[in-house]
Write a protein that holds these residues in place. Structure first.
Motif, mmCIF file in Angstrom:
data_model
loop_
_atom_site.group_PDB
_atom_site.id
_atom_site.type_symbol
_atom_site.label_atom_id
_atom_site.label_comp_id
_atom_site.label_asym_id
_atom_site.label_seq_id
_atom_site.Cartn_x
_atom_site.Cartn_y
_atom_site.Cartn_z
ATOM 1 N N ASP A 1 0.831 -1.203 0.000
ATOM 2 C CA ASP A 1 0.000 0.000 0.000
ATOM 3 C C ASP A 1 0.868 1.256 0.000
ATOM 4 O O ASP A 1 1.239 1.783 1.042
ATOM 5 N N VAL A 2 1.164 1.726 -1.203
ATOM 6 C CA VAL A 2 2.088 2.847 -1.353
ATOM 7 C C VAL A 2 1.565 4.108 -0.659
ATOM 8 O O VAL A 2 2.329 4.978 -0.255
ATOM 9 N N LYS A 3 0.255 4.203 -0.482
ATOM 10 C CA LYS A 3 -0.340 5.384 0.154
ATOM 11 C C LYS A 3 0.066 5.523 1.620
ATOM 12 O O LYS A 3 -0.043 6.589 2.204
ATOM 13 N N LYS A 4 0.502 4.418 2.216
ATOM 14 C CA LYS A 4 0.909 4.478 3.623
ATOM 15 C C LYS A 4 2.269 5.139 3.797
ATOM 16 O O LYS A 4 2.639 5.535 4.895
ATOM 17 N N ALA A 5 3.028 5.205 2.709
ATOM 18 C CA ALA A 5 4.393 5.721 2.805
ATOM 19 C C ALA A 5 4.424 7.237 2.670
ATOM 20 O O ALA A 5 3.725 7.807 1.837
ATOM 21 N N LEU A 6 5.230 7.875 3.489
ATOM 22 C CA LEU A 6 5.523 9.288 3.282
ATOM 23 C C LEU A 6 6.766 9.356 2.414
ATOM 24 O O LEU A 6 7.537 8.410 2.349
ATOM 25 N N GLU A 7 6.966 10.482 1.747
ATOM 26 C CA GLU A 7 8.216 10.617 1.013
ATOM 27 C C GLU A 7 8.897 11.930 1.360
ATOM 28 O O GLU A 7 8.261 12.871 1.833
ATOM 29 N N TRP A 8 10.177 11.959 1.138
ATOM 30 C CA TRP A 8 10.944 13.186 1.304
ATOM 31 C C TRP A 8 10.724 14.018 0.053
ATOM 32 O O TRP A 8 10.979 13.553 -1.058
ATOM 33 N N ILE A 9 10.214 15.241 0.223
ATOM 34 C CA ILE A 9 9.905 16.096 -0.922
ATOM 35 C C ILE A 9 10.846 17.302 -0.903
ATOM 36 O O ILE A 9 10.717 18.180 -0.055
ATOM 37 N N PRO A 10 11.831 17.332 -1.806
ATOM 38 C CA PRO A 10 12.758 18.469 -1.829
ATOM 39 C C PRO A 10 11.990 19.778 -2.035
ATOM 40 O O PRO A 10 11.017 19.817 -2.790
ATOM 41 N N TYR A 11 12.419 20.816 -1.344
ATOM 42 C CA TYR A 11 11.716 22.102 -1.369
ATOM 43 C C TYR A 11 11.627 22.677 -2.784
ATOM 44 O O TYR A 11 10.672 23.350 -3.131
ATOM 45 N N ASN A 12 12.626 22.370 -3.614
ATOM 46 C CA ASN A 12 12.602 22.925 -4.980
ATOM 47 C C ASN A 12 11.606 22.205 -5.892
ATOM 48 O O ASN A 12 11.478 22.541 -7.058
ATOM 49 N N LYS A 13 10.898 21.207 -5.345
ATOM 50 C CA LYS A 13 9.816 20.571 -6.105
ATOM 51 C C LYS A 13 8.488 21.293 -5.858
ATOM 52 O O LYS A 13 7.446 20.894 -6.366
ATOM 53 N N LEU A 14 8.559 22.344 -5.020
ATOM 54 C CA LEU A 14 7.357 23.116 -4.708
ATOM 55 C C LEU A 14 7.513 24.522 -5.270
ATOM 56 O O LEU A 14 8.603 25.081 -5.256
ATOM 57 N N TYR A 15 6.422 25.091 -5.791
ATOM 58 C CA TYR A 15 6.492 26.468 -6.297
ATOM 59 C C TYR A 15 5.163 27.165 -6.034
ATOM 60 O O TYR A 15 4.214 26.525 -5.566
ATOM 61 N N ASN A 16 5.096 28.459 -6.346
ATOM 62 C CA ASN A 16 3.885 29.246 -6.035
ATOM 63 C C ASN A 16 3.563 29.187 -4.549
ATOM 64 O O ASN A 16 2.398 29.105 -4.169
ATOM 65 N N ILE A 17 4.580 29.212 -3.716
ATOM 66 C CA ILE A 17 4.353 29.036 -2.280
ATOM 67 C C ILE A 17 3.786 30.323 -1.691
ATOM 68 O O ILE A 17 4.394 31.386 -1.808
ATOM 69 N N LYS A 18 2.578 30.218 -1.129
ATOM 70 C CA LYS A 18 1.915 31.405 -0.575
ATOM 71 C C LYS A 18 1.515 31.168 0.871
ATOM 72 O O LYS A 18 0.958 30.134 1.207
ATOM 73 N N HIS A 19 1.807 32.166 1.698
ATOM 74 C CA HIS A 19 1.447 32.083 3.107
ATOM 75 C C HIS A 19 -0.051 32.313 3.248
ATOM 76 O O HIS A 19 -0.576 33.303 2.754
ATOM 77 N N ILE A 20 -0.797 31.402 3.870
ATOM 78 C CA ILE A 20 -2.241 31.621 4.020
ATOM 79 C C ILE A 20 -2.655 31.878 5.460
ATOM 80 O O ILE A 20 -3.568 32.635 5.721
ATOM 81 N N GLU A 21 -2.023 31.238 6.401
ATOM 82 C CA GLU A 21 -2.316 31.512 7.810
ATOM 83 C C GLU A 21 -1.115 31.088 8.635
ATOM 84 O O GLU A 21 -0.161 30.532 8.101
ATOM 85 N N GLU A 22 -1.188 31.354 9.932
ATOM 86 C CA GLU A 22 -0.098 31.019 10.841
ATOM 87 C C GLU A 22 0.456 29.618 10.553
ATOM 88 O O GLU A 22 -0.283 28.632 10.612
ATOM 89 N N ASN A 23 1.737 29.542 10.210
ATOM 90 C CA ASN A 23 2.420 28.256 10.005
ATOM 91 C C ASN A 23 1.847 27.414 8.867
ATOM 92 O O ASN A 23 1.985 26.198 8.863
ATOM 93 N N CYS A 24 1.171 28.062 7.941
ATOM 94 C CA CYS A 24 0.475 27.298 6.915
ATOM 95 C C CYS A 24 0.601 27.975 5.543
ATOM 96 O O CYS A 24 0.444 29.190 5.436
ATOM 97 N N TYR A 25 0.896 27.183 4.525
ATOM 98 C CA TYR A 25 1.108 27.704 3.182
ATOM 99 C C TYR A 25 0.360 26.844 2.173
ATOM 100 O O TYR A 25 0.044 25.696 2.460
ATOM 101 N N VAL A 26 0.085 27.417 0.987
ATOM 102 C CA VAL A 26 -0.323 26.573 -0.136
ATOM 103 C C VAL A 26 0.775 26.648 -1.183
ATOM 104 O O VAL A 26 1.511 27.631 -1.253
ATOM 105 N N ALA A 27 0.879 25.609 -1.991
ATOM 106 C CA ALA A 27 1.909 25.563 -3.025
ATOM 107 C C ALA A 27 1.467 24.596 -4.107
ATOM 108 O O ALA A 27 0.473 23.885 -3.945
ATOM 109 N N ASN A 28 2.188 24.601 -5.207
ATOM 110 C CA ASN A 28 2.003 23.558 -6.210
ATOM 111 C C ASN A 28 3.182 22.603 -6.110
ATOM 112 O O ASN A 28 4.315 23.029 -5.909
#
Ligand SMILES: [Zn+2]
Ligand SMILES: [Zn+2]
Ligand SMILES: [Zn+2]
Length: 289
Positions: free
Chosen positions: A64-91
């Motif tokens: 069950d691959v869904k059970k696994a977490l993965e390490w996601i390098p920060y440069n795989k995320l973009y459009n990072i926007k702060h939405i609330e305390e300690n919380c962001y949205v990104a692509n």
């Protein structure tokens, strides 16, 4: 002596997964866990505790691959926007893992560029299995990333629909609310409601249709007898951060909406299949498509 070592080896093999083995002893084939394990050396979070935690989820995932977490390098995320305390949205460029592609020896992923939520881990060591299970009630938990500037570790999450228990159509619609408006609150609300209840059946959702997506409009006819061609056609399913559609350039009827306050009733009384709402930029009238 050698039988003693063999004995120890057997115990070790039965309780741990040997990285040198080609197949997984638990599953009897090369399961997800084996694929992840062979990749342990190619990533690090720079935090031993986080490394170990991610590895443990991968070592216990097996089929069950869904059970696994993965390490996601920060440069795989973009459009990072702060939405609330300690919380962001990104692509997220890659999207989440679906299964292993044996031929090309890579993970098959879905929803490239998907919208994700980033939540800061105040204390990386506070992440435990119990904590993860709690997070998973409200979210789909894909992995962990690290902001190299703030040095914060963050969980990479997606909204989980309470009804469907997955990231369903209603969630995709909701994440797109900020990208359109009819300019009329009643109409926005009405369209949004149809979208929020279209968990499984996309076809039950209405959408806001820009007037410039319509052409061949017979404007010499009265406002209730017009037809047009609709460039896009109707939505059928969510695919790669967009709605897959059918019926491009389909002929649609246009019918004026008399009172936006009564829009629910006007649509209820309509016998034709409705796709959405548009607005004539000249008359400012709202029109049922
Ligand atoms: Zn296995
Ligand atoms: Zn903040
Ligand atoms: Zn749902």
């Amino acid at each position: 002596m050698s039988s003693f070592i063999d004995g120890i080896r057997k115990i070790t093999n039965s309780s741990h997964i040997n990285p040198d083995e080609k197949i997984c002893k638990t599953c009897n084939y090369k399961c997800c866990t084996k694929r992840f394990q062979q990749n342990f050396k190619s990533w690090t979070s720079d935090n031993n505790y986080i490394d170990k935690f991610i590895q443990d989820t991968q070592l216990s995932a097996h089929r069950d691959v869904k059970k696994a977490l993965e390490w996601i390098p920060y440069n795989k995320l973009y459009n990072i926007k702060h939405i609330e305390e300690n919380c962001y949205v990104a692509n997220w460029i890659d999207g989440n893992i679906l299964c292993w592609d044996r031929k090309n020896q890579i993970w098959i992923r879905r929803d490239q560029k998907m919208i994700v939520k980033l939540k800061k881990l105040n204390n990386p060591k506070a992440i435990t299995l119990e904590f993860m299970d709690e997070i998973k009630i409200d979210y789909v938990f894909y992995g962990i990333t690290h902001d190299p500037e703030t040095k914060d570790y963050m969980m990479v999450l997606n909204e989980r629909c309470k009804k469907c228990n997955i990231v369903c159509n209603a969630i995709h619609f909701q994440q797109n609310f900020k990208n359109w408006t009819s300019g009329n609150n009643d109409i926005d609300k009405f369209i949004q409601d149809t979208q929020l209840s279209a968990h499984e059946k996309v076809k039950n959702a209405l959408e806001w249709i820009s007037y410039n997506r319509l052409y061949n409009i017979n404007e010499y006819m009265s406002e209730n007898n017009r037809v047009a061609n609709w460039i896009d056609g109707n939505m059928i399913s969510w695919n790669n951060q967009n709605w897959k559609r059918e019926g491009q350039n389909i002929i649609v009827k246009l019918k004026q909406i008399n009172d936006s306050k009564n829009i629910v009733l006007e649509f209820k009384d309509e016998i034709n299949k409705a796709y959405g709402v548009t607005q004539d930029p000249k008359t400012k009238n709202y029109i049922m498509v």
